[in-house]
Design an enzyme around this catalytic site. Sequence first.
Site, PDB file in Angstrom:
ATOM      1  N   LYS A   1      29.675  41.402  37.885  1.00 16.83           N
ATOM      2  CA  LYS A   1      30.618  40.381  37.429  1.00 16.83           C
ATOM      3  C   LYS A   1      29.889  39.235  36.709  1.00 16.83           C
ATOM      4  O   LYS A   1      28.652  39.138  36.763  1.00 16.83           O
ATOM      5  CB  LYS A   1      31.411  39.872  38.637  1.00 16.83           C
ATOM      6  CG  LYS A   1      32.287  40.962  39.285  1.00 16.83           C
ATOM      7  CD  LYS A   1      33.120  40.383  40.431  1.00 16.83           C
ATOM      8  CE  LYS A   1      34.019  41.440  41.042  1.00 16.83           C
ATOM      9  NZ  LYS A   1      34.887  40.865  42.117  1.00 16.83           N
TER      10      LYS A   1
ATOM     11  N   ASN B   1      31.884  36.989  43.443  1.00 13.26           N
ATOM     12  CA  ASN B   1      31.180  37.802  44.445  1.00 13.26           C
ATOM     13  C   ASN B   1      30.348  38.938  43.847  1.00 13.26           C
ATOM     14  O   ASN B   1      30.173  39.985  44.463  1.00 13.26           O
ATOM     15  CB  ASN B   1      32.150  38.284  45.527  1.00 13.26           C
ATOM     16  CG  ASN B   1      33.218  39.196  44.983  1.00 13.26           C
ATOM     17  OD1 ASN B   1      33.263  39.457  43.788  1.00 13.26           O
ATOM     18  ND2 ASN B   1      34.072  39.700  45.863  1.00 13.26           N
TER      19      ASN B   1
ATOM     20  N   HIS C   1      31.962  44.486  41.580  1.00 18.89           N
ATOM     21  CA  HIS C   1      33.157  45.271  41.902  1.00 18.89           C
ATOM     22  C   HIS C   1      32.709  46.703  42.159  1.00 18.89           C
ATOM     23  O   HIS C   1      31.766  47.176  41.519  1.00 18.89           O
ATOM     24  CB  HIS C   1      34.134  45.268  40.712  1.00 18.89           C
ATOM     25  CG  HIS C   1      35.191  46.325  40.844  1.00 18.89           C
ATOM     26  ND1 HIS C   1      36.338  46.133  41.575  1.00 18.89           N
ATOM     27  CD2 HIS C   1      35.237  47.612  40.396  1.00 18.89           C
ATOM     28  CE1 HIS C   1      37.060  47.252  41.554  1.00 18.89           C
ATOM     29  NE2 HIS C   1      36.411  48.157  40.843  1.00 18.89           N
TER      30      HIS C   1
HETATM   31  N1  UDP Z   1      39.347  37.921  45.666  1.00 20.63           N
HETATM   32  C1  UDP Z   1      39.451  36.548  45.660  1.00 20.63           C
HETATM   33  N2  UDP Z   1      39.965  35.928  46.761  1.00 20.63           N
HETATM   34  C2  UDP Z   1      40.363  36.607  47.867  1.00 20.63           C
HETATM   35  C3  UDP Z   1      40.238  38.021  47.857  1.00 20.63           C
HETATM   36  C4  UDP Z   1      39.737  38.642  46.737  1.00 20.63           C
HETATM   37  O1  UDP Z   1      39.105  35.901  44.688  1.00 20.63           O
HETATM   38  O2  UDP Z   1      40.815  35.989  48.839  1.00 20.63           O
HETATM   39  C5  UDP Z   1      38.800  38.589  44.463  1.00 20.63           C
HETATM   40  C6  UDP Z   1      37.337  38.980  44.664  1.00 20.63           C
HETATM   41  O3  UDP Z   1      36.648  38.794  43.431  1.00 20.63           O
HETATM   42  C7  UDP Z   1      37.447  40.452  45.018  1.00 20.63           C
HETATM   43  C8  UDP Z   1      38.626  40.882  44.131  1.00 20.63           C
HETATM   44  O4  UDP Z   1      39.524  39.784  44.196  1.00 20.63           O
HETATM   45  O5  UDP Z   1      36.260  41.149  44.728  1.00 20.63           O
HETATM   46  C9  UDP Z   1      39.330  42.136  44.574  1.00 20.63           C
HETATM   47  O6  UDP Z   1      39.701  42.019  45.937  1.00 20.63           O
HETATM   48  P1  UDP Z   1      39.533  43.229  46.943  1.00 20.63           P
HETATM   49  O7  UDP Z   1      40.234  42.852  48.202  1.00 20.63           O
HETATM   50  O8  UDP Z   1      39.925  44.499  46.263  1.00 20.63           O
HETATM   51  O9  UDP Z   1      37.950  43.218  47.272  1.00 20.63           O
HETATM   52  P2  UDP Z   1      36.734  44.157  46.865  1.00 20.63           P
HETATM   53  O10 UDP Z   1      37.249  45.567  46.806  1.00 20.63           O
HETATM   54  O11 UDP Z   1      36.226  43.664  45.523  1.00 20.63           O
HETATM   55  O12 UDP Z   1      35.719  43.945  47.947  1.00 20.63           O
END
Ligand code: UDP
Length: 141
Positions: free
Chosen positions: A11, A114, A117
Site C-alpha cells: 500500500k 497497514n 493487502h
Molecule cells: N480498514 C480500516 N479500518 C478498519 C478496518 C479496516 O481502515 O477499522 C482498512 C484496512 O486498510 C484494511 C482494509 O480496510 O486492510 C480491508 O479490511 P479487511 O477487514 O478486509 O482487512 P484485511 O483483509 O486487509 O486484513
Amino acid sequence: MAIERTLSIIKPDAVAKNVIGKIYSRFEEAGLKIVAARMVQLSRAEAEGFYAVHAARPFFKDLVEFMISGPVMVTALEGEGAILKNRDLMGATDPKKADAGTIRADFADSIDANAVHGSDAAETAAVEIAYYFPALNVYSR
Ligand code: UDP
C-alpha cells in the site's frame, strides 16, 4: 497442500517508506514466488471498485483516499498454500494486534495505513488477480 495464487498489494504507506524490497524478501524467504508485478497509481474508481465489498463500512471513504494517496505495488504470488501463507506473513489488520515479526507489525503505522493487502480466499484471489493482470501476464515458474 495445493499450489495457489494470491494477490498482494504493497500500500502507499509502505511504498513511501521504501520497503518494497524488504517485503518482497519475506515472500521469497517463505517460498512464495512473484509471478506478476506492477506499480500502479490507482484512480478513485479503481480503488472504490477494488474495495466494493467494504462500501457500506464507516472507514470506506478514508480507505479509498488512502489507497489513492500514492502508487501501490501490485503483485501476484504463487506457492503452496499461498493465500494463507501470505495472510500469516502480513499479520492482523490492526498492526497493534499483529504478531511480532509480521509485515504489519514491522512496517504498518495504523489499522488504515497497514502496509499490505492480501486476498483472503481462493475466489477473491482469482477475481483480484484478474482485476490487475491479464492471464497472459502471469508467469508460473
Ligand atoms: N480498514 C480500516 N479500518 C478498519 C478496518 C479496516 O481502515 O477499522 C482498512 C484496512 O486498510 C484494511 C482494509 O480496510 O486492510 C480491508 O479490511 P479487511 O477487514 O478486509 O482487512 P484485511 O483483509 O486487509 O486484513
